[in-house]
Design an enzyme around this catalytic site. Structure first.
Site, PDB file in Angstrom:
ATOM      1  N   HIS A 169       7.633   6.486  21.081  1.00  0.00           N
ATOM      2  CA  HIS A 169       6.405   5.908  21.634  1.00  0.00           C
ATOM      3  C   HIS A 169       6.432   5.535  23.116  1.00  0.00           C
ATOM      4  O   HIS A 169       5.428   5.029  23.634  1.00  0.00           O
ATOM      5  CB  HIS A 169       5.933   4.692  20.827  1.00  0.00           C
ATOM      6  CG  HIS A 169       5.759   4.986  19.361  1.00  0.00           C
ATOM      7  ND1 HIS A 169       5.134   6.116  18.904  1.00  0.00           N
ATOM      8  CD2 HIS A 169       6.145   4.305  18.262  1.00  0.00           C
ATOM      9  CE1 HIS A 169       5.139   6.117  17.572  1.00  0.00           C
ATOM     10  NE2 HIS A 169       5.756   5.032  17.162  1.00  0.00           N
ATOM     11  N   CYS A 182       6.207  -6.538   7.829  1.00  0.00           N
ATOM     12  CA  CYS A 182       7.280  -5.914   8.615  1.00  0.00           C
ATOM     13  C   CYS A 182       7.731  -6.880   9.707  1.00  0.00           C
ATOM     14  O   CYS A 182       6.904  -7.404  10.444  1.00  0.00           O
ATOM     15  CB  CYS A 182       6.795  -4.607   9.232  1.00  0.00           C
ATOM     16  SG  CYS A 182       8.109  -3.799  10.156  1.00  0.00           S
ATOM     17  N   CYS A 193      -1.273   6.533   9.892  1.00  0.00           N
ATOM     18  CA  CYS A 193      -0.050   5.922  10.397  1.00  0.00           C
ATOM     19  C   CYS A 193      -0.299   4.587  11.101  1.00  0.00           C
ATOM     20  O   CYS A 193      -1.172   4.489  11.948  1.00  0.00           O
ATOM     21  CB  CYS A 193       0.521   6.892  11.417  1.00  0.00           C
ATOM     22  SG  CYS A 193       2.239   7.074  11.252  1.00  0.00           S
ATOM     23  N   CYS A 246       0.764  -1.688  15.814  1.00  0.00           N
ATOM     24  CA  CYS A 246       0.768  -1.415  14.378  1.00  0.00           C
ATOM     25  C   CYS A 246       0.097  -2.527  13.577  1.00  0.00           C
ATOM     26  O   CYS A 246       0.418  -3.707  13.735  1.00  0.00           O
ATOM     27  CB  CYS A 246       2.217  -1.237  13.914  1.00  0.00           C
ATOM     28  SG  CYS A 246       2.379  -1.075  12.145  1.00  0.00           S
ATOM     29  N   ASN A 263      -4.795   5.417  15.858  1.00  0.00           N
ATOM     30  CA  ASN A 263      -5.801   5.046  14.872  1.00  0.00           C
ATOM     31  C   ASN A 263      -6.152   3.579  15.081  1.00  0.00           C
ATOM     32  O   ASN A 263      -5.369   2.704  14.764  1.00  0.00           O
ATOM     33  CB  ASN A 263      -5.230   5.225  13.461  1.00  0.00           C
ATOM     34  CG  ASN A 263      -4.731   6.636  13.261  1.00  0.00           C
ATOM     35  OD1 ASN A 263      -5.470   7.596  13.455  1.00  0.00           O
ATOM     36  ND2 ASN A 263      -3.460   6.777  12.915  1.00  0.00           N
ATOM     37  N   SER A 305      11.469   7.366   8.321  1.00  0.00           N
ATOM     38  CA  SER A 305      11.021   7.071   9.674  1.00  0.00           C
ATOM     39  C   SER A 305      11.536   5.690  10.079  1.00  0.00           C
ATOM     40  O   SER A 305      11.408   4.734   9.325  1.00  0.00           O
ATOM     41  CB  SER A 305       9.493   7.087   9.700  1.00  0.00           C
ATOM     42  OG  SER A 305       9.032   6.633  10.936  1.00  0.00           O
ATOM     43  N   SER A 339      10.526   6.599  15.705  1.00  0.00           N
ATOM     44  CA  SER A 339       9.327   6.169  16.432  1.00  0.00           C
ATOM     45  C   SER A 339       9.749   5.847  17.859  1.00  0.00           C
ATOM     46  O   SER A 339      10.359   4.808  18.100  1.00  0.00           O
ATOM     47  CB  SER A 339       8.739   4.912  15.790  1.00  0.00           C
ATOM     48  OG  SER A 339       8.425   5.163  14.453  1.00  0.00           O
ATOM     49  N   GLY A 374       6.707  -1.529   6.569  1.00  0.00           N
ATOM     50  CA  GLY A 374       8.084  -1.993   6.691  1.00  0.00           C
ATOM     51  C   GLY A 374       9.003  -1.030   7.415  1.00  0.00           C
ATOM     52  O   GLY A 374       8.652   0.127   7.674  1.00  0.00           O
ATOM     53  N   GLU A 375      10.172  -1.539   7.776  1.00  0.00           N
ATOM     54  CA  GLU A 375      11.218  -0.740   8.418  1.00  0.00           C
ATOM     55  C   GLU A 375      12.252  -0.402   7.336  1.00  0.00           C
ATOM     56  O   GLU A 375      13.004  -1.274   6.895  1.00  0.00           O
ATOM     57  CB  GLU A 375      11.843  -1.553   9.570  1.00  0.00           C
ATOM     58  CG  GLU A 375      13.160  -1.031  10.089  1.00  0.00           C
ATOM     59  CD  GLU A 375      13.163   0.434  10.494  1.00  0.00           C
ATOM     60  OE1 GLU A 375      12.435   0.795  11.416  1.00  0.00           O
ATOM     61  OE2 GLU A 375      13.909   1.225   9.864  1.00  0.00           O
ATOM     62  N   CYS A 420       3.414   8.744   0.921  1.00  0.00           N
ATOM     63  CA  CYS A 420       3.940   7.839   1.939  1.00  0.00           C
ATOM     64  C   CYS A 420       4.273   6.507   1.266  1.00  0.00           C
ATOM     65  O   CYS A 420       3.430   5.899   0.614  1.00  0.00           O
ATOM     66  CB  CYS A 420       2.899   7.669   3.040  1.00  0.00           C
ATOM     67  SG  CYS A 420       3.412   6.507   4.301  1.00  0.00           S
ATOM     68  N   GLU A 446       0.838  -1.199   0.000  1.00  0.00           N
ATOM     69  CA  GLU A 446       0.000   0.000   0.000  1.00  0.00           C
ATOM     70  C   GLU A 446       0.872   1.248   0.000  1.00  0.00           C
ATOM     71  O   GLU A 446       1.958   1.268   0.578  1.00  0.00           O
ATOM     72  CB  GLU A 446      -0.921  -0.013   1.216  1.00  0.00           C
ATOM     73  CG  GLU A 446      -1.979  -1.085   1.080  1.00  0.00           C
ATOM     74  CD  GLU A 446      -3.008  -1.076   2.195  1.00  0.00           C
ATOM     75  OE1 GLU A 446      -4.182  -1.331   1.901  1.00  0.00           O
ATOM     76  OE2 GLU A 446      -2.656  -0.836   3.352  1.00  0.00           O
ATOM     77  N   CYS A 464       5.804  -4.140  15.999  1.00  0.00           N
ATOM     78  CA  CYS A 464       5.352  -3.229  17.058  1.00  0.00           C
ATOM     79  C   CYS A 464       3.897  -3.581  17.398  1.00  0.00           C
ATOM     80  O   CYS A 464       3.084  -3.804  16.496  1.00  0.00           O
ATOM     81  CB  CYS A 464       5.446  -1.778  16.598  1.00  0.00           C
ATOM     82  SG  CYS A 464       7.084  -1.334  16.043  1.00  0.00           S
TER      83      CYS A 464
HETATM   84  S1  SF4 Z   1       5.397   0.687  13.247  1.00  0.00           S
HETATM   85 FE1  SF4 Z   1       6.780   0.520  11.479  1.00  0.00          FE
HETATM   86  S2  SF4 Z   1       8.466  -0.750  12.269  1.00  0.00           S
HETATM   87 FE2  SF4 Z   1       6.768  -1.054  13.711  1.00  0.00          FE
HETATM   88  S3  SF4 Z   1       5.681  -2.876  12.923  1.00  0.00           S
HETATM   89 FE3  SF4 Z   1       4.704  -1.065  12.011  1.00  0.00          FE
HETATM   90  S4  SF4 Z   1       5.690  -0.814  10.016  1.00  0.00           S
HETATM   91 FE4  SF4 Z   1       7.019  -2.137  11.285  1.00  0.00          FE
END
Ligand code: SF4
Length: 342
Positions: free
Chosen positions: A215, A112, A333, A119, A290, A191, A213, A159-160, A105, A92, A116
């Site tokens: 958090h 990923c 996000c 997410c 969200n 990011s 990130s 993804g990272e 974006c 996406e 996290c």
């Molecule tokens: S916040 Fe970013 S790094 Fe963490 S699981 Fe989601 S996509 Fe991966």
């Protein structure tokens, strides 16, 4: 055999690829602007490229964009596209139009591996890194169909990005190249969840913006929310951030802080955060959560968000509550989720 997609090739890479096949540097120099500036969608349209070269390219290479499965439009004009890659996997990408800018974006991986807890993308199985062509094709996709110029790029999709460093670097080089997409370094943001190794430092040479990130303001909470913290704790992360700032000469580092009710939104969380960040030139983006189906968290209520913000501001830390976009189409996000075929 599938054709090699050239969208993600820098000029130097294009020259060495062409050299292998008997084409010349001049051919590469002619083809390159057609791909990146004129956004040609076929080799045939490259009118100053000799016909025999065009035919050869047509038979052996492609500049195809990924197939578009769906585009959803939010009530706030944000658009989210589901793109189908050649191997059947889907990613996406999101377009966020605003009065004075339009941001894309971009995703860097299918799924990923970081996982996290808050997410949606993290719940999807990790399949593989995207190639440079697949990463930059998301920008081509929006450039082809959106009438206004794309002004900003954020690597905040699925993804990272730092786990796909080589292909990320290639893409950044193409975006900054004045003979290609010619973005200012101030308009590109990567990011990261805080994957250190050498990547954060290596990224600094581009001078682009970095968002981390965070958090949470202590290791116990951060390790709970983001397992990557067990490997790279907050102290290590902030040391890397300071080095990044020194090398990249960026004005500030952005710290993303997702406010989760009764998890990381108390007064003592805010005080700990102030202690952590007071020695670094930074901006804090507070993000309201969200929600997505199956999530175990609830976003902090409006009063809590405002209290947290005021506490940071009164201590002299730059902070804003980031406006969430595309909530109604799960484009905000942490809400992206493609489909993996494996
Ligand atoms: S916040 Fe970013 S790094 Fe963490 S699981 Fe989601 S996509 Fe991966």
């Amino acid at each position: 055999m599938s054709k090699i997609n050239l969208l993600g090739f820098t000029l130097e890479q294009l020259k060495s690829e062409f050299l292998k096949t008997g084409l010349t540097d001049l051919d590469a120099k002619r083809v390159f602007p057609w791909i990146h500036v004129k956004l040609a969608q076929s080799f045939n349209s490259m009118s100053d490229v000799p016909l025999n070269v065009r035919d050869f390219l047509q038979s052996n290479y492609s500049i195809d964009r990924p197939e578009c499965s769906t585009v959803q439009k939010s009530s706030d004009e944000t658009q989210k596209a589901l793109l189908k890659l050649e191997d059947g996997n889907c990613i996406e990408t999101v377009l966020i139009p605003e009065a004075k800018r339009t941001t894309v974006c971009v995703s860097s991986q299918i799924g990923c591996p970081i996982g996290c807890k808050f997410c949606y993308t993290g719940t999807q199985k990790f399949v593989r890194n995207l190639t440079s062509s697949e990463i930059i094709s998301q920008i081509f996709f929006w450039k082809d169909r959106f009438e206004k110029p794309i002004t900003n790029i954020v690597f905040m999709g699925m993804g990272e990005p730092l786990l796909n460093f080589e292909n990320l670097s290639n893409t950044i080089e193409l975006l900054l190249d004045e003979k290609a997409h010619n973005f200012s370094r101030h308009k590109i943001t990567v990011s990261t969840s805080g994957v250190i190794e050498n990547e954060i430092i290596n990224l600094a040479r581009w001078g682009i913006k970095l968002a981390i990130s965070l958090h949470a303001s202590n290791d116990e909470k951060r390790s709970y929310l983001m397992p990557i913290n067990k490997k790279y704790d907050i102290k290590t992360l902030l040391t890397a951030a300071k080095k990044y700032q020194k090398i990249s000469r960026t004005d500030h580092i952005t710290f993303e802080y997702l406010l989760l009710k009764d998890i990381n939104d108390t007064d003592s969380d805010a005080s700990e955060l102030i202690k952590l960040l007071k020695f670094i030139r930074c901006k804090v983006n507070l993000i309201t959560f969200n929600s997505w189906l199956g999530s175990q968290f609830i976003g902090s209520d409006g009063n809590r968000v405002q209290n947290f913000l005021s506490t940071l501001l009164s201590s002299g830390i730059r902070a804003i509550v980031r406006k969430s976009r595309g909530n109604d189409i799960l484009a905000a996000c942490g809400q992206l989720k493609g489909r993996s075929s494996r």
